[in-house]
Structures are given as structure tokens and as C-alpha cells.
Design a protein around this motif. Structure first.
Motif, PDB file in Angstrom:
ATOM      1  N   THR A 187       8.021  -4.787   7.755  1.00  0.00           N
ATOM      2  CA  THR A 187       6.853  -5.223   8.049  1.00  0.00           C
ATOM      3  C   THR A 187       7.235  -6.984   8.177  1.00  0.00           C
ATOM      4  O   THR A 187       8.020  -7.339   8.137  1.00  0.00           O
ATOM      5  CB  THR A 187       5.974  -5.163   6.800  1.00  0.00           C
ATOM      6  OG1 THR A 187       4.743  -5.941   6.912  1.00  0.00           O
ATOM      7  CG2 THR A 187       6.767  -5.873   5.455  1.00  0.00           C
TER       8      THR A 187
ATOM      9  N   THR B 203      11.969   3.353  -1.705  1.00  0.00           N
ATOM     10  CA  THR B 203      11.486   2.188  -1.650  1.00  0.00           C
ATOM     11  C   THR B 203      12.657   1.185  -1.828  1.00  0.00           C
ATOM     12  O   THR B 203      12.931   1.239  -3.252  1.00  0.00           O
ATOM     13  CB  THR B 203      10.348   1.723  -2.379  1.00  0.00           C
ATOM     14  OG1 THR B 203       9.452   2.734  -2.417  1.00  0.00           O
ATOM     15  CG2 THR B 203       9.580   0.411  -1.885  1.00  0.00           C
TER      16      THR B 203
ATOM     17  N   ARG C  72      -1.179  -8.515  10.128  1.00  0.00           N
ATOM     18  CA  ARG C  72      -0.872  -6.866  10.214  1.00  0.00           C
ATOM     19  C   ARG C  72      -0.050  -6.611  11.176  1.00  0.00           C
ATOM     20  O   ARG C  72      -0.437  -5.863  12.320  1.00  0.00           O
ATOM     21  CB  ARG C  72      -2.506  -6.281  10.337  1.00  0.00           C
ATOM     22  CG  ARG C  72      -3.564  -7.008   9.289  1.00  0.00           C
ATOM     23  CD  ARG C  72      -3.081  -6.862   8.030  1.00  0.00           C
ATOM     24  NE  ARG C  72      -3.141  -5.708   7.557  1.00  0.00           N
ATOM     25  CZ  ARG C  72      -1.697  -5.349   6.779  1.00  0.00           C
ATOM     26  NH1 ARG C  72      -0.740  -6.287   6.651  1.00  0.00           N
ATOM     27  NH2 ARG C  72      -1.530  -4.048   6.207  1.00  0.00           N
TER      28      ARG C  72
ATOM     29  N   ASN D  92       9.372  -2.008  -4.967  1.00  0.00           N
ATOM     30  CA  ASN D  92       8.000  -2.702  -5.454  1.00  0.00           C
ATOM     31  C   ASN D  92       7.732  -1.789  -6.575  1.00  0.00           C
ATOM     32  O   ASN D  92       7.238  -0.830  -6.207  1.00  0.00           O
ATOM     33  CB  ASN D  92       6.952  -3.022  -4.419  1.00  0.00           C
ATOM     34  CG  ASN D  92       5.963  -3.691  -4.859  1.00  0.00           C
ATOM     35  OD1 ASN D  92       5.676  -4.218  -5.900  1.00  0.00           O
ATOM     36  ND2 ASN D  92       4.752  -3.871  -3.944  1.00  0.00           N
TER      37      ASN D  92
ATOM     38  N   ASP E 180      11.517   2.540   2.435  1.00  0.00           N
ATOM     39  CA  ASP E 180      10.359   1.319   2.749  1.00  0.00           C
ATOM     40  C   ASP E 180      11.116   0.139   2.475  1.00  0.00           C
ATOM     41  O   ASP E 180      11.370  -0.169   1.372  1.00  0.00           O
ATOM     42  CB  ASP E 180       9.154   1.652   1.883  1.00  0.00           C
ATOM     43  CG  ASP E 180       8.218   0.590   2.060  1.00  0.00           C
ATOM     44  OD1 ASP E 180       8.515  -0.675   2.647  1.00  0.00           O
ATOM     45  OD2 ASP E 180       7.039   0.832   1.463  1.00  0.00           O
TER      46      ASP E 180
ATOM     47  N   SER F 249       4.782  -8.768   7.195  1.00  0.00           N
ATOM     48  CA  SER F 249       3.732  -9.288   6.116  1.00  0.00           C
ATOM     49  C   SER F 249       4.621 -10.241   5.182  1.00  0.00           C
ATOM     50  O   SER F 249       3.831 -11.265   4.563  1.00  0.00           O
ATOM     51  CB  SER F 249       3.115  -8.256   5.477  1.00  0.00           C
ATOM     52  OG  SER F 249       2.174  -7.470   6.111  1.00  0.00           O
ATOM     53  N   LYS F 250       5.808 -10.097   4.989  1.00  0.00           N
ATOM     54  CA  LYS F 250       6.341 -10.769   3.625  1.00  0.00           C
ATOM     55  C   LYS F 250       7.611 -11.904   4.424  1.00  0.00           C
ATOM     56  O   LYS F 250       6.936 -12.992   4.399  1.00  0.00           O
ATOM     57  CB  LYS F 250       7.236  -9.960   3.086  1.00  0.00           C
ATOM     58  CG  LYS F 250       6.395  -8.689   2.650  1.00  0.00           C
ATOM     59  CD  LYS F 250       5.228  -8.861   1.483  1.00  0.00           C
ATOM     60  CE  LYS F 250       4.263  -7.923   1.342  1.00  0.00           C
ATOM     61  NZ  LYS F 250       4.562  -6.301   0.907  1.00  0.00           N
TER      62      LYS F 250
ATOM     63  N   TYR G 150       1.387   4.771  -1.918  1.00  0.00           N
ATOM     64  CA  TYR G 150       1.710   5.848  -1.524  1.00  0.00           C
ATOM     65  C   TYR G 150       0.747   7.215  -2.057  1.00  0.00           C
ATOM     66  O   TYR G 150       0.620   7.972  -0.994  1.00  0.00           O
ATOM     67  CB  TYR G 150       3.236   6.443  -2.093  1.00  0.00           C
ATOM     68  CG  TYR G 150       4.182   5.118  -1.520  1.00  0.00           C
ATOM     69  CD1 TYR G 150       4.095   4.705  -0.431  1.00  0.00           C
ATOM     70  CD2 TYR G 150       5.337   4.929  -2.323  1.00  0.00           C
ATOM     71  CE1 TYR G 150       5.147   3.831   0.024  1.00  0.00           C
ATOM     72  CE2 TYR G 150       6.402   4.071  -1.919  1.00  0.00           C
ATOM     73  CZ  TYR G 150       6.289   3.378  -0.911  1.00  0.00           C
ATOM     74  OH  TYR G 150       7.168   2.504  -0.603  1.00  0.00           O
TER      75      TYR G 150
ATOM     76  N   GLY H 294       0.484  -3.373  10.327  1.00  0.00           N
ATOM     77  CA  GLY H 294       1.101  -3.388   8.831  1.00  0.00           C
ATOM     78  C   GLY H 294       1.721  -1.924   8.789  1.00  0.00           C
ATOM     79  O   GLY H 294       1.611  -0.887   9.315  1.00  0.00           O
ATOM     80  N   SER H 295       2.646  -1.942   7.937  1.00  0.00           N
ATOM     81  CA  SER H 295       3.277  -0.781   7.249  1.00  0.00           C
ATOM     82  C   SER H 295       2.513   0.032   6.829  1.00  0.00           C
ATOM     83  O   SER H 295       3.031   1.321   6.540  1.00  0.00           O
ATOM     84  CB  SER H 295       4.843  -1.104   6.833  1.00  0.00           C
ATOM     85  OG  SER H 295       4.480  -1.995   5.506  1.00  0.00           O
ATOM     86  N   ASN H 296       1.460  -0.174   6.235  1.00  0.00           N
ATOM     87  CA  ASN H 296       0.560   0.641   5.508  1.00  0.00           C
ATOM     88  C   ASN H 296       0.170   1.661   6.521  1.00  0.00           C
ATOM     89  O   ASN H 296       0.000   2.690   6.383  1.00  0.00           O
ATOM     90  CB  ASN H 296      -0.584  -0.159   4.964  1.00  0.00           C
ATOM     91  CG  ASN H 296      -0.410  -0.406   3.791  1.00  0.00           C
ATOM     92  OD1 ASN H 296      -0.549   0.167   2.851  1.00  0.00           O
ATOM     93  ND2 ASN H 296       0.136  -1.692   3.310  1.00  0.00           N
TER      94      ASN H 296
ATOM     95  N   TYR I 149       5.663   1.751  -5.172  1.00  0.00           N
ATOM     96  CA  TYR I 149       4.556   1.001  -4.488  1.00  0.00           C
ATOM     97  C   TYR I 149       3.209   1.942  -4.763  1.00  0.00           C
ATOM     98  O   TYR I 149       3.110   3.103  -4.504  1.00  0.00           O
ATOM     99  CB  TYR I 149       4.897   1.080  -2.976  1.00  0.00           C
ATOM    100  CG  TYR I 149       3.708   0.116  -2.232  1.00  0.00           C
ATOM    101  CD1 TYR I 149       3.421  -0.907  -2.650  1.00  0.00           C
ATOM    102  CD2 TYR I 149       3.477   0.568  -1.099  1.00  0.00           C
ATOM    103  CE1 TYR I 149       2.504  -1.689  -1.787  1.00  0.00           C
ATOM    104  CE2 TYR I 149       3.005  -0.130  -0.095  1.00  0.00           C
ATOM    105  CZ  TYR I 149       2.102  -1.102  -0.397  1.00  0.00           C
ATOM    106  OH  TYR I 149       1.489  -1.795   0.260  1.00  0.00           O
TER     107      TYR I 149
ATOM    108  N   ALA J   1      10.089  -2.930   3.069  1.00  0.00           N
ATOM    109  CA  ALA J   1       9.089  -4.251   3.247  1.00  0.00           C
ATOM    110  C   ALA J   1       9.690  -5.485   2.857  1.00  0.00           C
ATOM    111  O   ALA J   1       9.401  -6.529   3.576  1.00  0.00           O
ATOM    112  CB  ALA J   1       7.742  -3.934   2.330  1.00  0.00           C
ATOM    113  N   TYR J   2      10.708  -5.479   2.005  1.00  0.00           N
ATOM    114  CA  TYR J   2      11.291  -6.735   1.526  1.00  0.00           C
ATOM    115  C   TYR J   2      12.635  -6.935   1.715  1.00  0.00           C
ATOM    116  O   TYR J   2      13.712  -7.748   1.372  1.00  0.00           O
ATOM    117  CB  TYR J   2      11.412  -6.814  -0.116  1.00  0.00           C
ATOM    118  CG  TYR J   2       9.927  -6.678  -0.524  1.00  0.00           C
ATOM    119  CD1 TYR J   2       9.024  -7.755  -0.624  1.00  0.00           C
ATOM    120  CD2 TYR J   2       9.239  -5.324  -1.018  1.00  0.00           C
ATOM    121  CE1 TYR J   2       7.529  -7.617  -1.029  1.00  0.00           C
ATOM    122  CE2 TYR J   2       7.947  -5.350  -1.396  1.00  0.00           C
ATOM    123  CZ  TYR J   2       6.991  -6.456  -1.562  1.00  0.00           C
ATOM    124  OH  TYR J   2       5.962  -6.436  -1.675  1.00  0.00           O
TER     125      TYR J   2
HETATM  126  C1  LIG Z   1       3.972  -5.459   0.724  1.00  0.00           C
HETATM  127  C2  LIG Z   1       4.309  -4.089   1.067  1.00  0.00           C
HETATM  128  C3  LIG Z   1       4.281  -3.402   2.263  1.00  0.00           C
HETATM  129  C4  LIG Z   1       3.672  -4.223   3.272  1.00  0.00           C
HETATM  130  O1  LIG Z   1       2.347  -3.533   3.764  1.00  0.00           O
HETATM  131  P1  LIG Z   1       1.828  -4.108   5.084  1.00  0.00           P
HETATM  132  O2  LIG Z   1       0.824  -3.258   5.554  1.00  0.00           O
HETATM  133  O3  LIG Z   1       3.016  -4.296   6.267  1.00  0.00           O
HETATM  134  O4  LIG Z   1       1.400  -5.649   4.760  1.00  0.00           O
HETATM  135  C5  LIG Z   1       4.717  -2.110   2.520  1.00  0.00           C
HETATM  136  N1  LIG Z   1       5.441  -1.602   1.317  1.00  0.00           N
HETATM  137  C6  LIG Z   1       5.786  -2.117   0.449  1.00  0.00           C
HETATM  138  C7  LIG Z   1       6.294  -1.451  -0.884  1.00  0.00           C
HETATM  139  C8  LIG Z   1       5.049  -3.431   0.025  1.00  0.00           C
HETATM  140  O5  LIG Z   1       5.148  -4.020  -1.181  1.00  0.00           O
END
Ligand SMILES: *Cc1c(COP(=O)(O)O)cnc(C)c1O
Length: 377
Positions: free
Chosen positions: A227, A166, A238, A170, A198, A229-230, A124, A95-97, A121, A200-201
Motif C-alpha cells: 500500500t 500479515t 487510496r 498488525n 500482506d 497508505s503508510k 479480513y 487501497g490494499s483494502n 488485521y 502494508a508495513y
Molecule cells: C493499513 C493496513 C492496510 C492498508 O490498507 P489501505 O486500504 O491500503 O489503506 C492493509 N493491511 C494492513 C494489515 C494494514 O494495517
């Protein structure tokens, strides 16, 4: 329970609670920006086959450096953003987390500062806390963009080691103009900071909006976080990754990563998904269309909607957003109370889910209006 024993919890963690948006089993779950479409059956089967193959080798540790996966991500980025990088400029983690936590481990730390711009987000501050990095935020403008001159000023003043932007943001959905990112990256470079974008989207952005990857040549301190994830509908797998202007940045992340952090199963699933990126792209296109239609509908209903390049919409403004949120939940639609007071965030769902959201919201607003009339009687 052994009476009287107090755990030696770090002082700064006393009273802290674990992160968690509600995971409720309701008809429409539109609260954590997941892709609403499940993985297509033929792709799920291909993943199963890839996992079966990987399983035979599970007696061995996985490829520590995930080279084949990073090569696939490199090719994907070239196709998606038009930017060709080398494998040693790509890094992958759970995951990018986790990517972000590794960035904080490598470039943050005691006595160091990370700067970002609110609302943004909510994770952070946790990466900062866990790595003893000071976390400093400055407000975004009323349109949720960033005042570039002000950003450059605070970066020069605070001399952070990390700047995070970001984009698309988000919870607001705001994509930053490329020239704004470039100007802020330059200010970060002058104080010796890395700048994390970031994205992610990113895949949900409108036509003509570029990825910050196009700035790599001019800004060696730039790293883009992505990521699966989206857009890839793989939140459950992950897999997040970083694309860096400088291979030295990836080398730094390899110093702080846990050994064998990325399982062979995860690597197999992610590689299979990347082989089928075109199938998943069709779903992304549908989400983008649904997003623009939903934004138009919200505006036609008299709401304010923040322009979004993501798979969610921030809309408002409500005198009592908690009551609207609860009213929607009572009707089986779970969205998110986040962002500035008065606003709510809804993830774009399937056409059916978006229909449920629209009728539930109309219903709730009627109730709210009736409630207000009732009070004044
Ligand atoms: C959803 C999201 C992520 C993704 O997190 P993962 O760990 O890859 O699931 C990262 N940054 C932002 C701003 C998000 O909203």
C-alpha cells in the motif's frame, strides 16, 4: 420515512456495524498507523500539476488497466525489494483494502475457506463476510510468530483456497521469517490455495528483513499486497497494489474489478509520489528511528513491547487497558485498543507527538498507581 417498511437487508448483515476507528480532533492522533509527516510542499505542488493535467482529460474514462502506474510500481518494487517482475504481475486498486477484496472475490466465495492467524488485521473478516467466504483463524504463538508445523497441519486439514499472512503483522508489528513463509506457502500450494502476504508495513522493516517477493520463483501461488497508505504518507489518496508470482493471478483480479475502478486523478497522484519515492524514504527512516527509540523507552519504563518491523508498537500489559487508553485520550493522545487483552497499540508519530505520548503515559501510570493505592486504603 415510510412507516413499517423493512429493508430487505441480507440476513447475515442484520445488526452489523460499519468499520471505524474513532476520527477525533486531538493533539496527537496515533491510532491508525498513518505516516505522521504530511506530504512535502514541493511534492504536493507536483501532485497538483499532475492532477491539473489529468483533469483536462477527465471527459474520458481513465486507463482501465493503469499500465503506466503499474510500470512505476514495478520499478519501485525492483528498487525496494530487489525483485524484478513484469507489469502483468502487478495490480493496483483503491487501497490494499480493495486489492484484498478483489482477491477474496476471485479466490474465495461460497463453500470456500480463508485461513489466517490471530491476532491480526481486523478487516479480513469483513472481506470474507462480503464474499461469502468462510473465515477461519488459528492463534499465533506467544511471541506472535506462527507455529509453522501447526500451520501446515491446519492447511492440510481445512484445505482453504486462501491463506493470509500479515508480515509485518498488525497489530503486533511482528515480521515472519522468510523460511516460515516459504514452508507455509508450500503447504498452501499442496492444497491448491493462494497465499497472500500482506506487507502494508514492509518499508518500515529492519535492515536484513526480506520481502516475500523474493520467494516468487519457488511459489507460483504467492501474492504480496502492498500500500501507499503508510510509507508513502498517502492514506488519503487510496492506492494499494498487489505483486504476484504468476500473471494469471492478476488476470483473475481483472475479471472481478469494477470497470474503471481507479480514477485518473488517483493514478496521477500515485505516479507523482512514486517519482519522488526517495524524498518519502527519508521520512520512513526517521519513523524507523523513532520507533526503535520509543520501544527502548517503553521497555525502560517497565513495559513489555512486541518486537516491531512496522510503524507502531504493541505494548503492555495492563490490568485495565481501557482506563489507560481513556487517560491518554484525556491528555490529547489518541492510541488504539486492539490486539490481545491487556495490550495497547501506539502508532509512531513525529518526535513531538512521541514526546507528548511519553509524558502523557507517565502521567497516566502515576494516576493508575495512585488509584490502586487509594482503593486499598
Ligand atoms: C493499513 C493496513 C492496510 C492498508 O490498507 P489501505 O486500504 O491500503 O489503506 C492493509 N493491511 C494492513 C494489515 C494494514 O494495517
Amino acid at each position: 420515512m415510510s412507516g413499517g417498511f423493512e429493508l430487505p437487508l441480507r440476513d447475515d448483515l442484520v445488526g452489523e456495524e460499519s468499520y471505524g476507528a474513532p476520527q477525533l480532533d486531538v493533539a496527537a492522533r496515533l491510532n491508525v498507523n498513518e505516516n505522521p509527516f504530511s506530504v512535502p510542499a514541493h511534492l504536493a505542488r507536483a501532485m497538483g500539476d499532475a492532477v491539473a493535467e489529468a483533469a483536462i482529460g477527465l471527459n474520458r474514462y481513465p486507463d482501465r488497466d493503469a499500465v503506466a502506474l503499474r510500470a512505476a510500481l514495478r520499478d519501485y518494487i525492483a528498487a525496494e525489494s530487489g525483485v524484478r517482475v513484469d507489469v502483468d504481475q502487478i495490480w493496483a486498486a483503491n487501497g490494499s483494502n480493495e486489492v484484498m477484496q478483489q482477491l477474496f472475490l476471485a479466490f474465495g466465495g461460497p463453500g470456500r475457506v480463508a485461513i489466517t492467524f490471530d491476532p491480526t488485521y481486523s478487516m479480513y473478516p469483513e472481506y470474507a463476510r462480503d464474499t461469502f467466504t468462510e473465515y477461519v483463524t488459528y492463534p499465533r504463538a506467544d511471541d506472535f510468530r506462527i507455529d509453522v508445523a501447526e500451520a501446515r497441519r491446519v492447511i492440510a486439514e481445512r484445505e482453504p483456497s486462501i491463506v493470509i499472512l500479515t508480515s509485518p503483522n498488525n497489530p503486533t508489528g511482528t515480521a515472519l521469517p522468510l523460511e516460515d513463509i516459504a514452508h507455509i506457502a508450500e503447504a498452501a500450494q499442496q492444497v491448491g490455495a493462494v497465499i497472500i502476504i500482506d506487507e502494508a508495513y514492509a518499508e518500515f522493516r529492519h535492515e536484513g528483513v526480506a520481502s516475500a517477493c523474493v520467494l516468487f520463483d519457488e511459489h507460483p501461488n504467492l501474492v504480496v499486497s502492498r500500500t501507499m497508505s503508510k510509507a508513502f504518507a498517502l492514506a488519503g489518496a487510496r492506492l494499494g497494489y498487489a505483486v504476484a508470482a504468476d500473471p494469471a493471478l492478476v488476470s483473475a483480479l481483472m475479471v472481478v474489478r469494477l470497470p474503471y475502478h481507479l480514477s485518473a486523478v488517483t493514478q496521477a497522484v500515485a505516479r507523482t509520489a512514486l517519482e519522488h519515492a526517495d524524498v518519502l524514504q527519508a521520512q520512513v527512516s526517521l519513523v524507523r528511528e523513532e520507533r526503535d527509540a520509543l520501544a527502548e523507552w517503553l521497555e525502560s519504563e517497565g513495559f513489555e513491547v512486541a518486537p516491531s518491523d512496522a510503524n507502531f508498537l504493541l505494548f503492555g500489559q495492563f490490568a485495565d487497558r481501557a482506563s489507560v487508553w481513556q487517560g491518554l485520550l484525556d491528555r490529547g493522545v489518541l492510541i488504539r485498543q486492539t490486539g490481545p487483552e491487556g495490550w495497547l497499540r501506539v502508532t509512531v508519530g513525529t518526535p513531538e507527538e512521541n514526546g507528548m505520548f511519553r509524558s502523557a503515559l507517565q502521567d497516566v501510570m502515576q494516576d493508575e498507581a495512585a488509584g490502586r493505592r487509594g482503593e486499598s486504603r
